[in-house]
Every structure is written in C-alpha cells, then in structure tokens.
Design an enzyme around this catalytic site. Structure first.
Site, short mmCIF file in Angstrom:
data_model
loop_
_atom_site.label_atom_id
_atom_site.label_comp_id
_atom_site.label_asym_id
_atom_site.label_seq_id
_atom_site.Cartn_x
_atom_site.Cartn_y
_atom_site.Cartn_z
N PRO A 1 0.79 -1.22 0.00
CA PRO A 1 0.00 0.00 0.00
C PRO A 1 0.83 1.28 0.00
CG PRO A 1 -0.09 -1.07 2.15
CD PRO A 1 0.57 -2.04 1.20
N ASN A 2 0.35 2.21 -0.77
CA ASN A 2 0.89 3.58 -0.89
C ASN A 2 2.22 3.65 -1.64
OD1 ASN A 2 -1.23 4.91 0.58
ND2 ASN A 2 -0.43 3.90 2.41
N ALA B 1 2.87 -0.45 5.18
CA ALA B 1 2.43 -0.46 6.58
C ALA B 1 1.95 -1.84 7.05
CB ALA B 1 1.35 0.59 6.80
N TYR C 1 11.53 8.36 1.76
CA TYR C 1 11.30 7.48 0.61
C TYR C 1 12.03 7.89 -0.66
CZ TYR C 1 7.58 6.13 3.81
OH TYR C 1 6.89 5.73 4.92
N ARG D 1 12.54 5.15 13.07
CA ARG D 1 11.37 6.03 12.91
C ARG D 1 10.43 5.86 14.10
NH1 ARG D 1 8.92 5.41 7.07
NH2 ARG D 1 7.80 7.26 7.83
N ASN E 1 7.97 -5.37 -0.41
CA ASN E 1 7.83 -4.21 0.47
C ASN E 1 6.34 -4.16 0.80
OD1 ASN E 1 7.61 -1.82 1.81
ND2 ASN E 1 8.83 -0.64 0.36
N HIS F 1 12.62 -2.24 2.63
CA HIS F 1 12.02 -0.95 2.99
C HIS F 1 12.93 0.15 2.48
CE1 HIS F 1 9.10 -2.96 5.45
NE2 HIS F 1 10.09 -3.69 5.93
N HIS G 1 3.90 -4.07 9.60
CA HIS G 1 3.92 -3.91 11.05
C HIS G 1 2.78 -4.64 11.77
CE1 HIS G 1 6.86 -1.05 9.78
NE2 HIS G 1 5.97 -0.29 9.19
N ARG H 1 5.56 11.03 -1.84
CA ARG H 1 5.65 10.80 -0.39
C ARG H 1 6.87 11.52 0.18
NH1 ARG H 1 4.48 4.64 1.14
NH2 ARG H 1 4.06 5.63 3.15
N GLU I 1 12.66 -9.09 2.45
CA GLU I 1 11.82 -7.97 2.88
C GLU I 1 12.60 -6.68 2.65
OE1 GLU I 1 11.00 -8.12 7.09
OE2 GLU I 1 10.16 -6.10 7.10
C1 DQA Z 1 7.95 1.35 4.13
C2 DQA Z 1 7.95 1.65 5.63
C3 DQA Z 1 6.57 1.49 6.22
O1 DQA Z 1 6.59 1.77 7.61
C4 DQA Z 1 5.60 2.45 5.54
O2 DQA Z 1 4.29 2.26 6.04
C5 DQA Z 1 5.63 2.37 4.07
C6 DQA Z 1 6.91 2.16 3.39
C7 DQA Z 1 9.32 1.67 3.49
O3 DQA Z 1 9.53 1.26 2.37
O4 DQA Z 1 10.14 2.37 4.10
O5 DQA Z 1 4.63 2.56 3.40
O6 DQA Z 1 7.70 -0.03 3.93
#
Ligand code: DQA
Length: 144
Positions: free
Chosen positions: A10-11, A76, A23, A106, A73, A99, A79, A18, A97
């Site tokens: 997501p996102n 969120a 990012y 953070r 990736n 990020h 978590h 962002r 995994e």
């Molecule tokens: C993320 C870190 C996550 O905490 C966050 O919600 C993201 C991106 C990262 O790539 O740093 O959407 O996975």
C-alpha cells in the site's frame, strides 16, 4: 534465468509524492526500471505487482510458488499483517523484505516487522537502493 516476483504494498504507487526524507524522490516505475536494467545483467526476469489491498497481496504471494525468489515491500502491513506473514511462511523460496526507509529509526510502531520471521532477510533504509541490494542478495542465494 531465475524468475523473481517483486511485490509492492500500500501507498508505494504514490512514491515520488511521499516524504522525500524517508522514501526518496523516485517513482515506483523509475525504481522498477532500474531493477529491470540490473536484472538482465544478473540473468533474472522480474515480475512487478503493486496492490493496496491486503487480500490481493496474499493472493499474489500464493502465486509465488511459480518463482525462484521474491522481494516484498509490504508497506504499513509490515507492522501488523499476520495474514501476510502466514502467506509468506508457506513459500519455501528465498524471500527478501525491503524498505526504502530505515524502519528501526522512525516511529516505534514501525520498528516491529511481523513479516520478518517469514523472510530470509531484511534490507531497510537505503531508499531505492534497498531494492537493488535485494536483487544482489537473491543472486547470491540462488547461485547453483
Ligand atoms: C515502508 C515503511 C513502512 O513503515 C511504511 O508504512 C511504508 C513504506 C518503506 O519502504 O520504508 O509505506 O515499507
């Protein structure tokens, strides 16, 4: 040629808009392009997907049986999604995994990854290079 599935959650379709300090500036398409360029040198073929929904990500992980390796990736969901963690656990291929941001530096809720237990390893904090490092990790893990 090794087949690698790259799942973004997501996102991550909003990269480029962002927070740059976490990012970076690149869009998801730009990251996918630089991965594709490297993949041809590493004799890998990449399949990219991005889903905002948890169920779609789980369905996609189930299709991972047809691949040699996986990069995820989970955004969120990292978590708190035990469902994604359980889906990853089913796959016996190497799973990395990734990020973009350093999730350990953070907010405290981000420092826990419930999917880490189901992955081979975690790469966090190198912005778009996290994905590139994941490709090198898979290259080494999949050496014949
Ligand atoms: C993320 C870190 C996550 O905490 C966050 O919600 C993201 C991106 C990262 O790539 O740093 O959407 O996975």
């Amino acid at each position: 040629m090794k087949k690698i599935l790259v799942i973004n959650g997501p996102n991550l379709n909003m990269l480029g808009k962002r927070k740059e300090e976490h990012y970076g500036r690149l869009t998801l398409d730009m990251i996918c392009d630089s991965m594709t360029t490297l993949a041809s040198d590493l004799d890998m073929s990449l399949t990219f997907v991005q889903y905002n929904g948890e169920g779609e990500i789980i369905d996609c992980i189930h299709s991972g049986m047809d691949y040699d390796g996986l990069i995820i990736n989970a955004g969120a969901y990292t978590h708190y999604s035990y469902a994604i963690s359980d889906a990853l656990e089913i796959l016996s291929i190497p799973k990395i995994e990734v990020h973009l941001s350093n999730i350990h530096a953070r907010e405290s809720f981000r420092s826990q990854s419930v999917i880490a237990r189901s992955c081979t390893g975690q790469i966090s904090g190198f912005k778009e290079s996290s994905y590139i490092l994941a490709l090198y990790a898979l290259r080494d893990l999949l050496k014949d």
